[in-house]
Design an enzyme around this catalytic site. Structure first.
Site, PDB file in Angstrom:
ATOM      1  N   GLU A  94       0.816  -1.206   0.000  1.00 59.01           N
ATOM      2  CA  GLU A  94       0.000   0.000   0.000  1.00 59.01           C
ATOM      3  C   GLU A  94       0.854   1.263   0.000  1.00 59.01           C
ATOM      4  O   GLU A  94       1.990   1.275   0.475  1.00 59.01           O
ATOM      5  CB  GLU A  94      -0.933   0.002   1.214  1.00 59.01           C
ATOM      6  CG  GLU A  94      -0.219   0.074   2.536  1.00 59.01           C
ATOM      7  CD  GLU A  94      -1.201   0.016   3.712  1.00 59.01           C
ATOM      8  OE1 GLU A  94      -2.078  -0.860   3.693  1.00 59.01           O
ATOM      9  OE2 GLU A  94      -1.055   0.841   4.622  1.00 59.01           O
ATOM     10  N   CYS A 107       3.472   8.405   0.974  1.00 57.38           N
ATOM     11  CA  CYS A 107       4.069   7.427   1.889  1.00 57.38           C
ATOM     12  C   CYS A 107       4.168   6.100   1.145  1.00 57.38           C
ATOM     13  O   CYS A 107       3.155   5.570   0.684  1.00 57.38           O
ATOM     14  CB  CYS A 107       3.153   7.321   3.107  1.00 57.38           C
ATOM     15  SG  CYS A 107       3.618   6.032   4.231  1.00 57.38           S
ATOM     16  N   CYS A 114       6.502  -7.111   6.753  1.00 64.32           N
ATOM     17  CA  CYS A 114       7.728  -6.610   7.395  1.00 64.32           C
ATOM     18  C   CYS A 114       8.438  -7.741   8.099  1.00 64.32           C
ATOM     19  O   CYS A 114       7.815  -8.636   8.655  1.00 64.32           O
ATOM     20  CB  CYS A 114       7.400  -5.494   8.389  1.00 64.32           C
ATOM     21  SG  CYS A 114       8.885  -4.746   9.093  1.00 64.32           S
ATOM     22  N   CYS A 118       6.914  -5.317  15.380  1.00 72.55           N
ATOM     23  CA  CYS A 118       6.733  -4.402  16.511  1.00 72.55           C
ATOM     24  C   CYS A 118       5.284  -4.539  16.989  1.00 72.55           C
ATOM     25  O   CYS A 118       4.371  -4.678  16.172  1.00 72.55           O
ATOM     26  CB  CYS A 118       7.037  -2.974  16.069  1.00 72.55           C
ATOM     27  SG  CYS A 118       8.680  -2.835  15.349  1.00 72.55           S
ATOM     28  N   CYS A 121       2.292  -2.387  15.674  1.00 68.70           N
ATOM     29  CA  CYS A 121       2.225  -2.142  14.228  1.00 68.70           C
ATOM     30  C   CYS A 121       1.497  -3.255  13.495  1.00 68.70           C
ATOM     31  O   CYS A 121       1.832  -4.429  13.632  1.00 68.70           O
ATOM     32  CB  CYS A 121       3.634  -1.977  13.663  1.00 68.70           C
ATOM     33  SG  CYS A 121       3.634  -1.778  11.880  1.00 68.70           S
ATOM     34  N   CYS A 343      -0.874   1.942   9.587  1.00 69.72           N
ATOM     35  CA  CYS A 343       0.124   1.322   8.737  1.00 69.72           C
ATOM     36  C   CYS A 343      -0.210  -0.150   8.469  1.00 69.72           C
ATOM     37  O   CYS A 343      -0.348  -0.940   9.385  1.00 69.72           O
ATOM     38  CB  CYS A 343       1.447   1.468   9.494  1.00 69.72           C
ATOM     39  SG  CYS A 343       2.832   0.651   8.835  1.00 69.72           S
TER      40      CYS A 343
HETATM   41  N1  SAH Z   1       9.653   0.082   9.316  1.00 70.52           N
HETATM   42  C1  SAH Z   1       9.900   1.473   9.344  1.00 70.52           C
HETATM   43  C2  SAH Z   1       8.976   2.270   8.449  1.00 70.52           C
HETATM   44  C3  SAH Z   1       7.527   1.883   8.412  1.00 70.52           C
HETATM   45  S1  SAH Z   1       6.554   2.198   9.838  1.00 70.52           S
HETATM   46  C4  SAH Z   1       9.845   1.986  10.766  1.00 70.52           C
HETATM   47  O1  SAH Z   1       9.470   1.230  11.652  1.00 70.52           O
HETATM   48  O2  SAH Z   1      10.227   3.125  10.975  1.00 70.52           O
HETATM   49  C5  SAH Z   1       6.225   3.924   9.725  1.00 70.52           C
HETATM   50  C6  SAH Z   1       5.849   4.555  11.058  1.00 70.52           C
HETATM   51  O3  SAH Z   1       4.506   4.188  11.444  1.00 70.52           O
HETATM   52  C7  SAH Z   1       6.743   4.109  12.191  1.00 70.52           C
HETATM   53  O4  SAH Z   1       7.156   5.176  12.991  1.00 70.52           O
HETATM   54  C8  SAH Z   1       5.833   3.195  12.952  1.00 70.52           C
HETATM   55  O5  SAH Z   1       6.278   3.052  14.238  1.00 70.52           O
HETATM   56  C9  SAH Z   1       4.497   3.892  12.814  1.00 70.52           C
HETATM   57  N2  SAH Z   1       3.359   3.038  13.140  1.00 70.52           N
HETATM   58  C10 SAH Z   1       3.229   1.712  12.991  1.00 70.52           C
HETATM   59  N3  SAH Z   1       2.047   1.284  13.442  1.00 70.52           N
HETATM   60  C11 SAH Z   1       1.381   2.362  13.879  1.00 70.52           C
HETATM   61  C12 SAH Z   1       0.089   2.557  14.456  1.00 70.52           C
HETATM   62  N4  SAH Z   1      -0.745   1.567  14.641  1.00 70.52           N
HETATM   63  N5  SAH Z   1      -0.256   3.829  14.820  1.00 70.52           N
HETATM   64  C13 SAH Z   1       0.583   4.858  14.588  1.00 70.52           C
HETATM   65  N6  SAH Z   1       1.808   4.725  14.049  1.00 70.52           N
HETATM   66  C14 SAH Z   1       2.211   3.501  13.701  1.00 70.52           C
HETATM   67 FE1  SF4 Z   2       8.029  -3.200  10.581  1.00 74.25          FE
HETATM   68 FE2  SF4 Z   2       5.970  -1.901  11.588  1.00 74.25          FE
HETATM   69 FE3  SF4 Z   2       8.113  -2.333  13.097  1.00 74.25          FE
HETATM   70 FE4  SF4 Z   2       8.242  -0.564  11.072  1.00 74.25          FE
HETATM   71  S1  SF4 Z   2       6.996  -0.384  12.915  1.00 74.25           S
HETATM   72  S2  SF4 Z   2       9.737  -2.159  11.596  1.00 74.25           S
HETATM   73  S3  SF4 Z   2       6.867  -1.593   9.592  1.00 74.25           S
HETATM   74  S4  SF4 Z   2       6.746  -3.923  12.250  1.00 74.25           S
END
Ligand code: SAH
Ligand code: SF4
Length: 357
Positions: A94, A107, A114, A118, A121, A343
């Site tokens: 996406e 974006c 991934c 995390c 996420c 995300c």
């Molecule tokens: N993997 C990379 C880039 C993708 S995530 C990273 O982790 O930086 C992009 C951003 O979205 C990151 O800062 C991540 O922590 C945030 N993010 C992920 N899930 C989210 C959620 N449910 N609500 C708000 N931000 C979120």
């Molecule tokens: Fe992967 Fe989401 Fe963690 Fe970014 S925040 S590294 S996209 S699992």
């Protein structure tokens, strides 16, 4: 047997130069072709009228010029536009277009799913993972410009690119680096490095490498101010704990003076949003003498996640403490909530739909 034709966008500029040399074409022709594809958004060789008929035919015989399929396209009431691209193997990623008053950001994703998981996420819950090829990363920009009608250079709408979609860009460093080179190219898409932001969960060796090679803006998914909590919500912290991560940020600052690193801090209710943590964050920034700004991000809740969004007063309280120490700490506006803004959500919803069918 007929040779399978490849998309011309699967080749870097230097690869096209080599191909053209084989065909006996002059290097300036590459510049013309490049500009048709990446500055004018051409979708066929036939429309490249300043190339000779013979050359257009030659290109037609050897290459394709087409886009991946747009398998979903949702427009939010606030103008945010989220779309899914489907690649040759059926895998989808996406991208999100976010128009604002003075700029418009796209974006983009760097991986299908991934590698990391995390806890807050949604992308991390997706089991299918592969790296995107560099041209699949660039295709997200080309398609976005098609969708919003943005090929008129004098009225360019899309101003910024952020690698904040699905995936960890630095686990796909080579492809991300090639994509950045194509985005940078002033004969084509012409996004200077300062208009591109790479967001990482904190891969120290790649941060150091990028500080010298890519020179884009850097965003760090920080989300916690001590190793115990950060390891709990982001497993990558075990490998690269805060002291190493912040030292790498210091090196990035030194290599790229005048450029602020963005710390992304997703506000998880009762988990990382207390006064103590705000003070801890100030201390860390001071200790490492970092040039940063902190983006306070309201958490986007999703089904099955144990965390909740901090209330606005908690977020503002956290912000106040940072501001008192002269730190820049805007609260990010939530955008496109009605089109599944978190995300990775759109992609997962589309997969669930398919399973239901
Ligand atoms: N993997 C990379 C880039 C993708 S995530 C990273 O982790 O930086 C992009 C951003 O979205 C990151 O800062 C991540 O922590 C945030 N993010 C992920 N899930 C989210 C959620 N449910 N609500 C708000 N931000 C979120
Ligand atoms: Fe992967 Fe989401 Fe963690 Fe970014 S925040 S590294 S996209 S699992």
């Amino acid at each position: 047997m007929e040779k399978v034709k490849k998309n011309i966008t699967n080749f870097t500029k230097s690869e096209i130069l080599a191909e053209f040399a084989n065909l006996g074409e002059k290097p300036f022709r590459v510049k013309q072709l490049w500009s048709w594809i990446y500055a004018r958004g051409a979708k066929s060789f036939a429309e490249m009228t300043n190339l000779s008929k013979e050359m257009r035919q030659n290109l037609e015989e050897r290459f394709l010029l087409n886009r991946p399929e747009v398998s979903k396209d949702l427009i939010s009431f606030d103008g945010t536009r989220k779309f899914l691209l489907k690649f040759h193997d059926g895998r989808e990623v996406e991208s999100v277009f976010i128009p604002e008053e003075n700029r418009a950001t796209l974006c983009i994703s760097s991986q299908v799913g991934c590698t990391l998981a995390c806890k807050f996420c949604h992308t991390g819950t997706q089991t299918l993972v592969r790296n995107l090829e560099f041209h699949e990363i660039v295709a997200q920009v080309l398609v976005a410009k098609d969708l919003i009608g943005d090929w008129d250079k004098s009225a360019k709408r899309l101003t910024n690119i952020v690698f904040m979609g699905m995936g960890e860009p630095f686990f796909n460093y080579e492809n991300v680096a090639k994509a950045v080179e194509i985005l940078n190219d002033c004969d084509g898409l012409d996004f200077s490095a300062r208009r591109i932001t790479i967001s990482t969960s904190g891969l120290v060796p790649e941060i150091l490498r990028a500080s010298k090679e890519l020179k884009t803006h850097l965003a760090i998914s920080l989300h916690a101010t001590n190793d115990k909590l950060r390891t709990e919500i982001m497993a990558i912290n075990k490998k690269y704990p805060l002291k190493d991560l912040l030292a790498a940020c210091k090196s990035y600052n030194k290599e790229n003076p005048g450029q602020k690193i963005t710390f992304e801090y997703v506000m998880l209710n009762g988990v990382n949003d207390g006064e103590e943590q705000a003070k801890e964050l100030v201390e860390l920034i001071k200790k490492f003498n970092l040039n940063v700004k902190i983006n306070l991000i309201p958490f986007n809740p999703w089904n099955g996640c144990e965390y909740g969004r901090s209330g606005i007063s908690r977020i503002e309280n956290f912000q106040k403490i940072l501001k008192k120490s002269d730190l820049i700490a805007p609260i990010r506006k939530t955008r496109g909530d009605d089109v599944l803004a978190a995300c990775g959500q759109l992609k997962s919803e589309s997969e669930r739909e398919k399973r239901r069918r």
